[in-house]
Design an enzyme around this catalytic site. Structure first.
Site: not given
Length: 276
Positions: A98, A104, A219, A240
């Site tokens: 990102q 996120c 997150h 992630n």
């Protein structure tokens, strides 16, 4: 999933910050009782305060969110596969980064959408996070989903663009219920939120993350499977959006079925998945 604060950014190298983090990594890894280990990654020049200040996820208030159905409600946990990894089934695109953008939520949502599109159509399409970022207005995701390169900045929504994929809506997994989350993840990748503010999360390098962490969700990531270690430790597999230099080449394993109903780092508090 909505991030409302400034993006993660590396600060100028200050001598005592990396030394502190390196010492923390070495001390943590020296404890052979830990089931996971840490490493010096792209965040190692940040203090924990800087790391916390430069990212964020803000859940939508409960009174504004109508209750959805949960189509996996009647499934029996005992009938589910003992292990699932959507990467091996071709339903997970490569790890992204990102970068200098606190979005996120877009990566988390898109990972779940890419999964359901693959399961519904047989095609794995890397969908555009950038278009979600551009088309997000007034804290609502308008979902103009097309193939656009990710720029890590907010831009202009191209609402008339041709769609690469569509979804009908979404459903929320019953909150604070890892068994319900398991039912959903057994059938498709799921968007989840976690508290990623702890230094062990920041410097995570591999293994199954165990122990205590917060539940102040900040997150967005994606649950793409689950499994069990040879010692019996159950874990979630999570995708992630911090690049492949973080974690297990960008992925994370986190302890599953803990005594806290909210799940490790709160991952069972706000799960949801797209429907087609």
């Amino acid at each position: 999933m909505k991030s409302l604060t400034t993006p993660l950014q590396a600060t100028p190298m200050v001598a005592h910050y990396p030394r502190d983090n390196v010492a923390f990594v070495e001390s943590f890894n020296a404890n052979k009782n830990n089931k996971f280990w840490l490493g010096v990654n792209q965040f190692a020049d940040l203090t924990t305060e800087e790391f916390k200040a430069n990212k964020g996820f803000k859940p939508t208030s409960a009174e504004k969110v109508p209750t959805t159905g949960f189509k996996y409600e009647n499934l029996s946990v005992s009938a589910l596969p003992t292990a699932v990894d959507w990467r091996t089934k071709g339903a997970v695109t490569p790890i992204k980064n990102q970068g200098q953008c606190g979005c996120c939520w877009a990566f988390s949502a898109v990972a779940a959408m890419e999964g359901i599109v693959k399961l519904s159509t047989g095609n794995l399409i890397s969908l555009s996070k950038q278009e979600l970022v551009d088309c997000d207005t007034h804290s609502m995701d308008e979902g103009c989903e097309v193939q656009l390169p990710y720029k890590a900045v907010d831009g202009k929504c191209k609402g008339g663009s041709k769609s690469a994929a569509t979804i009908k809506g979404h459903e929320d997994v019953p909150v604070n219920n890892e068994a319900a989350l398991m039912k959903a993840v057994a059938n498709q990748p799921v968007s989840v939120a976690v508290d990623a503010s702890d230094r062990t999360f920041m410097l995570y390098s591999g293994g199954v993350m165990t122990g205590s962490c917060g539940t102040e969700l900040d997150h967005g990531i994606a649950a793409i499977g689950y499994g069990m270690e040879s010692d019996g430790t159950k874990y979630w597999i999570l995708k992630n959006s911090w690049g492949t230099t973080w974690g297990e080449k960008g992925f994370l394993r986190m302890e599953k079925d803990i005594t806290d109903k909210r799940g490790m780092c709160g991952l069972a508090m706000k799960p949801s998945y797209p429907t087609e």
